[in-house]
Scaffold this motif. Structure first.
Motif, short mmCIF file in Angstrom:
data_model
loop_
_atom_site.label_atom_id
_atom_site.label_comp_id
_atom_site.label_asym_id
_atom_site.label_seq_id
_atom_site.Cartn_x
_atom_site.Cartn_y
_atom_site.Cartn_z
N CYS A 61 1.30 29.27 17.27
CA CYS A 61 0.85 27.99 16.74
C CYS A 61 0.99 26.89 17.78
O CYS A 61 0.05 26.11 18.02
CB CYS A 61 1.66 27.64 15.49
N PHE A 64 -1.58 26.57 20.72
CA PHE A 64 -2.87 25.91 20.49
C PHE A 64 -2.72 24.49 19.96
O PHE A 64 -3.64 23.95 19.34
CB PHE A 64 -3.72 26.77 19.54
N ALA A 199 -1.68 31.47 15.39
CA ALA A 199 -2.79 30.92 16.17
C ALA A 199 -3.80 30.21 15.27
O ALA A 199 -4.32 29.15 15.63
CB ALA A 199 -3.46 32.05 16.95
N GLY A 202 -2.56 26.90 14.31
CA GLY A 202 -2.61 25.99 15.44
C GLY A 202 -4.01 25.55 15.83
O GLY A 202 -4.18 24.64 16.65
N ALA A 204 -6.68 27.86 16.83
CA ALA A 204 -7.33 28.73 17.80
C ALA A 204 -8.71 29.16 17.31
O ALA A 204 -8.94 29.30 16.10
CB ALA A 204 -6.47 29.97 18.06
N ASN A 205 -9.64 29.40 18.24
CA ASN A 205 -10.95 29.91 17.86
C ASN A 205 -10.89 31.42 17.65
O ASN A 205 -9.88 32.06 17.96
CB ASN A 205 -12.02 29.53 18.89
N ASP A 208 -10.01 33.67 20.75
CA ASP A 208 -8.61 33.60 21.15
C ASP A 208 -7.72 34.34 20.14
O ASP A 208 -6.76 35.01 20.53
CB ASP A 208 -8.16 32.14 21.26
#
Length: 266
Positions: A61, A64, A199, A202, A204-205, A208
């Protein structure tokens, strides 16, 4: 490499206090009628765990741009699911173990019935914890986390891995491919969920998240190989659980060791 490992260890130790505090605050008997089940939950959940999975969730988390506060409910949920899996794995109908983290297993203290129910309660409570994600995190992200965590907990994740593990006990024809499937679904899947859910929180795409999932899966495989080797070479005092319990899976262990021996040497 040594420096990176040290940084990782220090991060886990730094976050362990935060995670432990959040877990302790989550244990709350709302009625005298539920005191017994909460005692059983606390016995295993608040034990001397390393908190690797929740720490990975927080790290992903933060990677990103999110904060530990954003991900701490999900981090706690992941530790609850991990603890559930340990309680259930130790039951006589599964791995039948008497020792976990250096003390008697849950069913040895509270009985098989209460241990089973403590695990069930932890699994359910994990999703309640995820629902406590701060409102600043979009509903779409929270729903995706729920999907990731529920998938890793079911028939295509932890449960499926345990089923295949039981089916392959003593099978002299267990292949490396089958052993890898077991390890991915019984061990690596929760590490993967820890990293990918953190992720997602956080921001993230998808690319990722997928890359981090591959990374975590490889960590999980390495962890299980190490665990199997230690089970064969260390004492119960060192392990904090009964050594040699995997002897009944000797065919699987030998298969795994053979695959390790076949790795190119540095």
């Amino acid at each position: 490499m040594v420096t990176e490992v040290a940084v990782g260890i220090n991060y886990v130790l730094e976050k362990k206090g935060l995670i432990d505090k959040a877990l302790e605050e989550s244990i709350d008997a709302r009625s005298p009628y539920t005191r017994k089940i909460w005692d059983g939950i606390a016995y295993s959940l608040l034990g001397d765990g390393k908190r690797i999975r929740p720490a990975l969730c927080l790290a992903a988390c933060e990677l990103f741009g999110g904060s530990a506060e954003d991900a701490i409910p999900t981090a706690c949920a992941l530790e609850m699911i991990h603890t559930m899996s340990l309680i259930h794995d130790d039951l006589p109908c599964m791995d039948n173990d008497d020792l976990r983290r250096g003390k008697p297993t849950n069913h040895k203290v509270f009985g098989e019935d209460m241990a089973l129910l403590a695990g069930d309660a932890l699994l359910a409570y994990a999703f309640e914890m995820i629902s406590k994600t701060p409102k600043s995190i979009s509903a779409d992200r929270v729903v995706e986390v729920l999907r990731i965590v529920s998938h890793c907990s079911g028939a295509e994740g932890l449960v499926g891995g345990q089923v295949m593990d039981l089916e392959q006990e003593g099978n002299p024809n267990c292949t490396v491919e089958t052993l890898r499937w077991i390890h991915v679904h019984k061990t690596a899947v929760l590490l993967k969920a820890s990293v990918t859910s953190g992720a997602v929180i956080g921001g993230a795409n998808k690319d990722d998240v997928a890359r981090l999932g591959d990374f975590a899966e490889k960590i999980g495989l390495a962890f299980q190989i190490r665990d199997d080797v230690l089970d064969e070479t260390q004492t119960s005092e060192v392990l904090g659980k009964t050594a040699g319990k995997d002897a009944v899976r000797s065919a699987q262990i030998e298969c795994g060791l053979h695959s390790v021996r076949s790795f190119p040497q540095p």
